[in-house]
Enzyme design. Structure first.
Site, mmCIF file in Angstrom:
data_model
loop_
_atom_site.group_PDB
_atom_site.id
_atom_site.type_symbol
_atom_site.label_atom_id
_atom_site.label_comp_id
_atom_site.label_asym_id
_atom_site.label_seq_id
_atom_site.Cartn_x
_atom_site.Cartn_y
_atom_site.Cartn_z
ATOM 1 N N VAL A 141 0.810 -1.210 0.000
ATOM 2 C CA VAL A 141 0.000 0.000 0.000
ATOM 3 C C VAL A 141 0.852 1.274 0.000
ATOM 4 O O VAL A 141 0.332 2.376 -0.082
ATOM 5 C CB VAL A 141 -0.956 -0.008 1.219
ATOM 6 C CG1 VAL A 141 -0.206 0.336 2.509
ATOM 7 C CG2 VAL A 141 -2.161 0.908 1.002
ATOM 8 N N HIS A 142 2.177 1.129 0.077
ATOM 9 C CA HIS A 142 3.052 2.307 0.082
ATOM 10 C C HIS A 142 2.911 3.073 -1.228
ATOM 11 O O HIS A 142 2.770 2.473 -2.307
ATOM 12 C CB HIS A 142 4.516 1.890 0.280
ATOM 13 C CG HIS A 142 4.823 1.438 1.666
ATOM 14 N ND1 HIS A 142 5.727 2.085 2.496
ATOM 15 C CD2 HIS A 142 4.350 0.397 2.392
ATOM 16 C CE1 HIS A 142 5.791 1.446 3.659
ATOM 17 N NE2 HIS A 142 4.958 0.422 3.611
ATOM 18 N N HIS A 216 6.755 -8.016 8.712
ATOM 19 C CA HIS A 216 5.533 -8.782 8.377
ATOM 20 C C HIS A 216 5.834 -9.946 7.406
ATOM 21 O O HIS A 216 5.561 -9.894 6.225
ATOM 22 C CB HIS A 216 4.379 -7.906 7.894
ATOM 23 C CG HIS A 216 4.672 -6.815 6.917
ATOM 24 N ND1 HIS A 216 5.363 -7.009 5.751
ATOM 25 C CD2 HIS A 216 4.328 -5.500 6.937
ATOM 26 C CE1 HIS A 216 5.431 -5.876 5.088
ATOM 27 N NE2 HIS A 216 4.821 -4.943 5.789
ATOM 28 N N ASP A 275 0.831 -3.893 12.900
ATOM 29 C CA ASP A 275 0.798 -3.070 11.683
ATOM 30 C C ASP A 275 -0.501 -2.258 11.672
ATOM 31 O O ASP A 275 -1.068 -1.969 10.621
ATOM 32 C CB ASP A 275 0.911 -3.936 10.427
ATOM 33 C CG ASP A 275 1.306 -3.147 9.184
ATOM 34 O OD1 ASP A 275 1.617 -1.945 9.308
ATOM 35 O OD2 ASP A 275 1.294 -3.732 8.080
#
Length: 382
Positions: A141-142, A216, A275
């Site tokens: 999602v960055h 993660h 997260d």
């Protein structure tokens, strides 16, 4: 002379970080644990009685909470809000995490964390930069426009956190020049591999260069394949002391994959992480996230195209899931939430155990592992 507040707790069951004990009286004096002793059920109303007492949880990967995302508002107030919200779920110490962003935002976040450390803000251990030295191929999602290679000379000014607290940097080893990881380690950073398209050899070299974490596990990294073990294969090696973060929400990683990883690596080098974004501790169903809109539904948060955007997980739920979904023992789950992250950060002489001299940062739990009370540095905050 400063007088320290004394608090007395009676635990019907106590997990001291390594062993289970019954009928224990724990005395907190100021910010530390003064004593842990066997005792009879108290008759005095001055003693708080709890079903289960355990070391408080440590979250090394948390982006926000209570409607506040650190990237959006990188201030001292946001940090205080994050600590307050996650304390409801047993978190007593955290590494506030900044997702890949411009240097202006990185600088503001750095300043806020340095302020928190200078003021000795309870619950804030340091800073976790998740990026911006990540691989666009595995960006998740960055925002790709924020990703870059470390060519700027301003980076060293953002590493002061390591002088007074803990500093984590998640990067893709194939995106940084030779010697960069060694330099970061020499500056006091804990380097983690994540959002990476590295092959196995590149990931192994990063470990040999000093990287000791995998951000993660399974997500945003090259998978374990028959002829190319990838980053996951490097993460599951045991010849070097490395730790893997697990988002145990049942959405980021299949429970079977987590079971396999733990069987290979061992619980002692697995960390439960959230997260978490700002949805945790909030009633919002839709919210802004780094210029996008994300939706919260059935325990996860996603962008409109279905990409996972951090998580809606808290540490207490992660502990329950580790027991109920993955099948680990309560002792292992509690260690993965406290003692193991403490060892990873190098603070295991202060956190992760309920013993005299340790920080009085504790969590009281019901028999079903729901949080009933939280103490941070001797102060009851939930």
């Amino acid at each position: 002379m400063t007088e320290h507040k004394v608090t007395t707790l009676f635990a019907k069951r106590l997990f001291d970080g390594e062993h289970w004990l019954t009928n224990q009286q724990v005395t907190l004096k100021g910010q530390v644990i003064e004593s842990v002793e066997s005792a009879k059920m108290p008759s005095s109303g001055d003693v708080e009685i709890v079903d289960l007492l355990a070391p408080g949880f440590i979250d090394v990967h948390v982006n926000g909470g209570g409607g506040a995302l650190f990237n959006h508002i990188p201030t001292l107030d946001t940090l205080a809000r994050m600590v307050e919200v996650h304390a409801q779920f047993g978190t007593v110490a955290m590494m506030p995490t900044l997702i890949s962003d411009d240097y202006e935002i990185m600088s503001q976040a750095h300043h806020a964390v340095c302020q928190a450390l200078e003021h000795k803000m309870a619950g804030v251990l340091g800073m976790h930069y998740e990026g911006p030295y990540l691989n666009p191929i595995r960006k998740g999602v960055h925002n790709e426009s924020k990703l870059r290679k470390p060519t700027e000379g301003t980076l060293s000014t953002l590493l002061d956190v390591s002088r007074s607290g803990k500093l984590m940097v998640t990067l893709a080893p194939e995106q940084v020049p030779e010697g960069f990881i060694e330099w970061l380690v020499s500056e006091g950073a804990i380097v983690c591999i994540g959002h990476s398209a590295a092959n196995y050899e590149q990931a192994r070299q990063a470990v040999l260069s000093g990287a000791r974490g995998f951000t993660h596990l399974f997500n945003a990294m090259t998978p374990l394949m028959s002829r190319e073990p990838g980053v996951v294969g490097a993460a599951l090696q045991t010849d070097k002391p490395t730790w893997c973060g697990l988002i145990a929400d049942g959405h980021h990683v299949h429970p079977a994959s987590m079971r396999v990883a733990i069987a290979a690596k061992g619980c002692e080098h697995m960390l439960l992480v959230t997260d978490a974004i700002q949805s945790v501790g909030s009633d919002e169903k839709e919210m802004p996230f780094l210029g996008k809109k994300v939706r919260r539904r059935e325990g996860k948060v996603t962008t409109e195209d279905g990409t996972l955007a951090g998580s809606d997980l808290d540490m207490a739920t992660a502990v329950r899931n580790t027991i109920n979904l993955i099948g680990r023992t309560p002792a292992e789950a509690l260690q993965m939430a406290s003692l193991r992250p403490a060892e990873f950060l190098g603070i295991e002489q202060e956190f992760g155990r309920i013993k005299p001299g340790y920080r009085a940062s504790l969590v009281a739990l019901s028999v079903a592992f729901f949080v009933t009370a939280t103490w941070i540095d001797g102060k009851k905050v939930w």
